[in-house]
Design an enzyme around this catalytic site. Structure first.
Site, short mmCIF file in Angstrom:
data_model
loop_
_atom_site.label_atom_id
_atom_site.label_comp_id
_atom_site.label_asym_id
_atom_site.label_seq_id
_atom_site.Cartn_x
_atom_site.Cartn_y
_atom_site.Cartn_z
N ALA A 266 0.80 -1.23 0.00
CA ALA A 266 0.00 0.00 0.00
C ALA A 266 0.83 1.28 0.00
O ALA A 266 0.67 2.14 -0.87
CB ALA A 266 -0.95 -0.01 1.20
N ALA A 267 1.71 1.43 0.97
CA ALA A 267 2.44 2.69 1.12
C ALA A 267 3.36 2.93 -0.08
O ALA A 267 3.34 4.00 -0.69
CB ALA A 267 3.25 2.68 2.42
N ARG B 250 1.94 10.28 -11.30
CA ARG B 250 0.88 11.21 -11.70
C ARG B 250 1.32 12.66 -11.50
O ARG B 250 1.09 13.51 -12.37
CB ARG B 250 -0.38 10.96 -10.85
CG ARG B 250 -1.25 9.80 -11.32
CD ARG B 250 -2.60 9.80 -10.59
NE ARG B 250 -2.45 9.55 -9.17
CZ ARG B 250 -2.51 8.34 -8.61
NH1 ARG B 250 -2.73 7.27 -9.35
NH2 ARG B 250 -2.37 8.18 -7.31
N SER C 116 0.61 -4.92 -3.35
CA SER C 116 -0.65 -4.18 -3.12
C SER C 116 -1.84 -5.07 -2.78
O SER C 116 -2.84 -5.07 -3.48
CB SER C 116 -1.00 -3.34 -4.35
OG SER C 116 0.07 -2.49 -4.66
N CYS D 121 -5.72 -7.03 5.62
CA CYS D 121 -6.92 -7.03 6.47
C CYS D 121 -7.97 -8.00 5.97
O CYS D 121 -8.87 -8.39 6.71
CB CYS D 121 -7.54 -5.64 6.50
SG CYS D 121 -6.41 -4.37 7.05
N ASN E 287 -1.78 4.05 3.22
CA ASN E 287 -2.27 4.64 1.98
C ASN E 287 -2.11 6.16 1.97
O ASN E 287 -1.69 6.74 0.97
CB ASN E 287 -3.75 4.28 1.78
CG ASN E 287 -3.93 2.95 1.11
OD1 ASN E 287 -3.66 2.80 -0.08
ND2 ASN E 287 -4.35 1.95 1.86
N TYR F 6 -31.20 11.48 11.31
CA TYR F 6 -32.16 10.59 11.98
C TYR F 6 -33.27 10.17 11.03
O TYR F 6 -33.86 11.00 10.34
CB TYR F 6 -32.78 11.30 13.19
CG TYR F 6 -34.09 10.66 13.63
CD1 TYR F 6 -34.11 9.34 14.09
CD2 TYR F 6 -35.29 11.34 13.53
CE1 TYR F 6 -35.31 8.74 14.45
CE2 TYR F 6 -36.49 10.75 13.89
CZ TYR F 6 -36.50 9.45 14.34
OH TYR F 6 -37.68 8.85 14.69
N TRP G 169 -32.21 11.32 19.05
CA TRP G 169 -30.85 11.69 19.45
C TRP G 169 -30.03 10.46 19.08
O TRP G 169 -30.22 9.39 19.68
CB TRP G 169 -30.73 11.89 20.95
CG TRP G 169 -31.42 13.08 21.54
CD1 TRP G 169 -32.72 13.18 21.91
CD2 TRP G 169 -30.81 14.34 21.88
NE1 TRP G 169 -32.96 14.40 22.46
CE2 TRP G 169 -31.81 15.15 22.46
CE3 TRP G 169 -29.51 14.86 21.76
CZ2 TRP G 169 -31.57 16.44 22.91
CZ3 TRP G 169 -29.28 16.15 22.21
CH2 TRP G 169 -30.29 16.94 22.77
N ARG H 1 -23.90 13.59 25.44
CA ARG H 1 -24.72 14.48 26.27
C ARG H 1 -24.71 14.02 27.72
O ARG H 1 -24.57 14.82 28.64
CB ARG H 1 -26.16 14.47 25.73
CG ARG H 1 -27.01 15.64 26.16
CD ARG H 1 -28.45 15.39 25.76
NE ARG H 1 -29.03 14.32 26.55
CZ ARG H 1 -30.08 13.58 26.16
NH1 ARG H 1 -30.63 13.79 24.98
NH2 ARG H 1 -30.55 12.64 26.95
#
Lengths: 463, 463
Positions: free
Chosen positions: A13-14, A24, A45, A49, A315, A441, A449, A457
Site C-alpha cells: 500500500a504505502a 501522476r 498491493s 486485512c 495509503n 435521523y 438523538w 450528552r
C-alpha cells in the site's frame, strides 16, 4: 533533462501509493521520473486485512485481495522487481543493496522511499530449534502466503471440528477466531491481557461475552508461553499460568513489527518499536522518505509517537510522499487518532466493534484526567426491526471538556458511527459539540438523538 | 416560595422535552415548578417519522410509536390536558385561552412554551367544498390518526393491487411510496420538481432510478393540481400538464406548515413560513419560549433563517428551553445543517439516501460559489459480500476550500456516513480536513480510503 531516479523499497500500500502518486504528479508537472520498486515477496498491493475473511470463506480467493497486480504496476511504468530483498542503504553513495535469486545487486537512487512494511511477530516458542522453522500447524496471518497456508491447514484437519488456538486477542486474533469458529472448529483465544486491549476493560468485556456466546473459549490474563509438540507438530499450548490447551492448529496473532532490521536505525529517526519517524511531509532524511507499517506515527491528540500500523495510514502516507516528492511540502500527514473497527460475527452473534482517540490507559499515560461513561442504546428506533443494542463509551478531559476518545460495541450499523466521533476529535471538539451537532435521523437508522449524541450528552452532564 | 407556573402548548417532542427537562432542572436547583401542558390532539410524544413504517407493516402498532404516554407525562407531575386547543395568548395578562370539549378556558402562566408543531399541508383540491372535508381516499401522513386512517384505507381496497398516487416527492412521499409498493400496490409519485428535491438533480436521479426499478412510476416536474372525483371519492388525479392518473387512494405528502395561526405573528419574531424565530436560547419574547416544528431555525453555514421541521431539532430545542427556563443562558442551539437521511427499500431495491449542508441551489442562494463532484465507490472492500455501490457528492467553496455539503445515495451502510460529513461541517472543516482525517477501516465496513474521503480528496484535487 535526465529523469529523477525514484527507488521504492516495498510494493504494498504505502510504497505503491507513493510510486503511482509520484508518477501522476510528475506527469502533471512535466518532470521526468524513473521509478524502480523492490519487493521481497512475490505479491504486491494486497489487503492484509482481508485475509481472515478469506480464511473464513467469505472471499473467492487470494487474488481477490490484490488491489493492483505486478503487471498493473509495470503497465504504469514501474520497474518492479519481485523477490528482491533490500539488505542495506549507502546514504553517501545513494545506493541500495538488495538480494535476489541471482545474488546481491546494487541500485542507485536520487530519491528513496522506504516502505518495507511489517512482519508478524513470531515468538521463540513457535520455532523448532532443530529446523529453525515454525512447528507444523503453527502460522501467522499477515501475507497472502500465510492466507494460503491457513486454507491448507484447515483443509488438512481430519473430519469433524479441529481444535484451533489463537495466540493473541487483538484485531487479527478476534477475526481469526471468527473465521475458525464459522468453519465449525473449537476455538480458544489466549491473550496476555484481554481481547481487543485497545478497548477499556468494560468495553472489551462486551466483546468477550459475545465471543463466549458464540462458543469461543477466551483465556485472558495469561499469554501462550510454550507449545506441546510431538513429531514436529503442535499438540497443545501452555499459557503462562501453566494450563495446557489441546491444539491442532495455532494462530500466531501477536502483532506485527516494522521491517527495518536492514537499516542502521541509530542513524535514522526511529523509535523504540523499530519504526521510522518521518516528518509530517514523509521525509526521513536527505533524499529518503518513509511511509506505512515500517513507520511510527504521531498521535494527533497527544503529539507523541506511537506504533499503529494500519492500511489507512499507509495509503495516506504513501500518497503524501508521492505528492511531496514532486511538489515538496504540498501535503502533510495530520497524525492519527487510533481509529479502528472490526466485527465478530458467528451464527446469531453479531458485534461491530470500534474505537478512536485515547482509552483510559492512554489518557493516563498522556497525563490527561478524563471522565468517561458507557451509554447503552439502540442503533435504530426501538419499534423498528433494525434496532440492535449498542454501547458507546465516551471519554472527555475534565479540565476543558474536550472529547478524548470513544469506543463502540453493538449491532449492525453501530461501528461506523465511530467516524462521527473521530471527525469531532480531529477538530478538537468538546463533548458538548458532539452532543448538540446536527446528525441524521430516520427510524431505520437511529434514534432521534443518535446514540453517539446521547452518550456525549450524558457525559457532558457528568463533567 | 410559590411555584413558577410553566405552561406548555403542544405535548409532542419539543414541548414535552422542555417540560421534563425543566422539571429535572428545577429539582436539581431546588426551585418549584408547576407544569401544565395543552395538547390539541389525544396523542403525546409520538414518532411521526415512524408512521410510513407502520403503514408498511414494519411496526406492531400505533402504540409502538408513542415514546411517552399521557399517563407517563402525568406521572412525572405534568398537568396534561388533551383535546385542548390553544386559541390565543394575552401577553399583558400572561394568559392563554384554549378550547376544549367543555368550552373555552383561560389559564395563567409565568413562563410559556409554544411547541404547537406543524400540520400537513392540505391543498384546496383535496377538499370537498360541499362537506369541507377531504374527499374519501385522500389523506395526509402526519398524526397517529393519519396512520390509522391509512391502515384502514389500504385494508379497505378490493382484492388485488390498488392504485396509490403519492402527491409530493419529499421524504414522506418517498417513504409512503415504499410502504404502498411493499404492500403490493401500483404506486405513482407525482411531484412538482423531482423526488427528494433537497438533493441536487444528479443525486435525485439516482433515487428516481431505484424507485422506477422497484416498479414505482415517478412523474416529476408537474404537481398534482386537481382530483377526479365521483360520489365524493377520488378516482384519479390531474397533474399540472393535464395528464390524468387513475387513483384509488391519494397520499398528501406536500410538506408541513407551522401551527402558529392562533398567534398574532406580527407581534412575535417570525418568518415568511409562519414559523417562529426564537433566539439561540429558545426565548421568543418576555416570558415566552418556542421550540420544535412551529419554529424556523438558523442555518449554521449561512446564518439565515429557514424552515426545516425535524424531530432532531425539536428534541434539542425542547431540551434547551427546559434547561434555560431554570438556568437562563445555560444552553444554546447551534443551528442546523439540514442533515437528513431516509431509505427506499422495496424487494431487491435498497437505497440509503442522506444529505447535509448546502446543495447547489442553496449555495447559489447564499452567494457561495461551489465546486462539486460525484464520486462512485463501495460501502465495503470490493471482495466482501457487504460491498454495495455508493455515490457521494461533495460540495466545497471555491474561495476557501471549505466543505459546504454532501449527498449520499447507496446501499447498506452508505447513509449514516453523512454524519461524518455533518460533523466536519459543524466544525467548519475544509474538504482537505475531511479527505485526510483518520476514519475507520476494515473490509466489511469500508475501503481503505472511506468513500467519503475519496469523494473529498477527489474534490480537493479539483479545487
Amino acid at each position: 533533462m535526465s529523469a529523477t531516479r525514484l527507488l521504492v523499497i516495498g510494493a504494498d500500500a504505502a510504497g505503491m501509493s507513493a510510486a503511482h502518486q509520484a508518477i501522476r504528479a510528475a506527469e502533471a508537472a512535466g518532470t521526468k521520473l524513473a521509478v524502480t520498486a523492490l519487493e521481497a515477496t512475490g505479491d504486491t498491493s494486497y489487503s492484509a486485512c482481508g485475509i481472515p475473511y478469506w480464511v473464513a470463506g467469505d472471499v473467492s480467493g487470494g487474488d481477490a485481495l490484490v488491489a493492483r497486480t505486478a503487471e498493473e504496476h509495470r503497465a504504469a511504468g514501474i520497474d518492479l522487481r519481485l523477490g528482491a530483498t533490500a539488505t542495506g542503504i549507502d546514504r553517501q553513495a545513494r545506493t541500495v543493496t538488495y538480494r535476489e535469486a541471482g545474488g546481491e545487486q546494487v541500485l542507485g537512487y536520487d530519491e528513496l522511499v522506504i516502505a518495507t512494511g511489517a512482519s508478524a511477530v513470531v515468538r521463540g516458542w513457535a520455532i523448532d530449534p532443530g529446523t529453525g522453522q515454525r512447528y507444523a500447524g503453527v502460522a501467522p496471518v499477515k501475507t497472502l502466503t500465510d492466507g494460503a497456508v491457513w486454507l491448507d491447514l484447515l483443509a488438512g484437519l481430519p473430519e469433524g471440528p479441529g481444535r484451533v488456538v489463537v495466540a493473541g486477542g487483538g484485531y487479527i486474533g478476534v477475526e481469526m477466531a471468527e473465521a475458525a469458529r464459522r468453519r465449525g472448529h473449537e476455538v480458544t483465544v489466549i491473550t496476555r491481557a484481554r481481547v481487543l486491549s485497545p478497548l477499556d476493560p468494560d468495553m472489551s468485556a462486551r466483546v468477550e461475552k459475545g465471543m463466549r456466546e458464540a462458543g469461543v473459549r477466551v483465556v485472558a490474563g495469561s499469554p501462550v508461553v510454550r507449545l506441546d509438540v510431538a513429531d514436529g507438530r503442535v499438540r497443545g499450548v501452555y499459557s503462562a499460568d501453566g494450563e495446557r490447551y489441546p491444539a491442532d492448529l495455532v494462530v500466531l496473532a501477536l502483532g506485527i513489527a516494522p521491517n527495518t532490521g536492514f537499516l542502521d536505525l541509530g542513524k535514522l529517526p526511529s523509535g523504540p518499536s523499530g519504526g521510522l519517524r518521518p516528518g509530517p511531509d514523509g521525509r526521513l532524511a536527505d533524499g529518503i522518505w518513509a511511509a506505512g507499517d515500517c513507520c511510527e506515527v504521531r498521535h494527533r491528540l497527544t503529539g507523541t509517537w506511537t506504533y499503529v500500523p494500519l492500511g489507512t495510514h499507509a495509503n495516506k502516507q504513501g500518497r503524501i510522499v508521492g505528492t511531496n516528492l514532486v511538489t515538496p511540502g504540498a501535503l502533510r500527514f495530520g497524525g492519527v487518532l487510533g481509529t479502528a473497527i472490526t466485527r465478530f460475527a458467528v451464527g446469531a452473534t453479531y458485534l461491530e466493534i470500534a474505537r478512536t482517540g485515547l482509552n483510559e490507559r492512554e489518557a493516563a499515560a498522556a497525563g490527561v484526567e478524563v471522565t468517561s461513561l458507557v451509554t447503552e442504546g439502540s442503533t435504530a428506533s426501538g419499534y423498528m426491526s433494525e434496532a440492535d443494542p449498542v454501547a458507546v463509551k465516551v471519554l472527555a478531559a475534565r479540565s476543558d471538556r474536550r472529547l478524548m476518545g470513544a469506543q463502540i460495541v453493538g449491532g449492525r450499523g453501530a461501528g461506523k458511527r465511530i467516524d462521527t466521533v473521530a471527525t469531532a476529535l480531529w477538530h478538537g471538539a468538546t463533548v458538548d459539540d458532539l452532543a448538540w451537532s446536527d446528525l441524521s435521523y430516520a427510524p431505520p437508522f437511529a434514534t432521534a438523538w443518535d446514540i453517539v449524541q446521547v452518550a456525549a450528552r450524558r457525559l457532558a452532564e457528568r463533567l
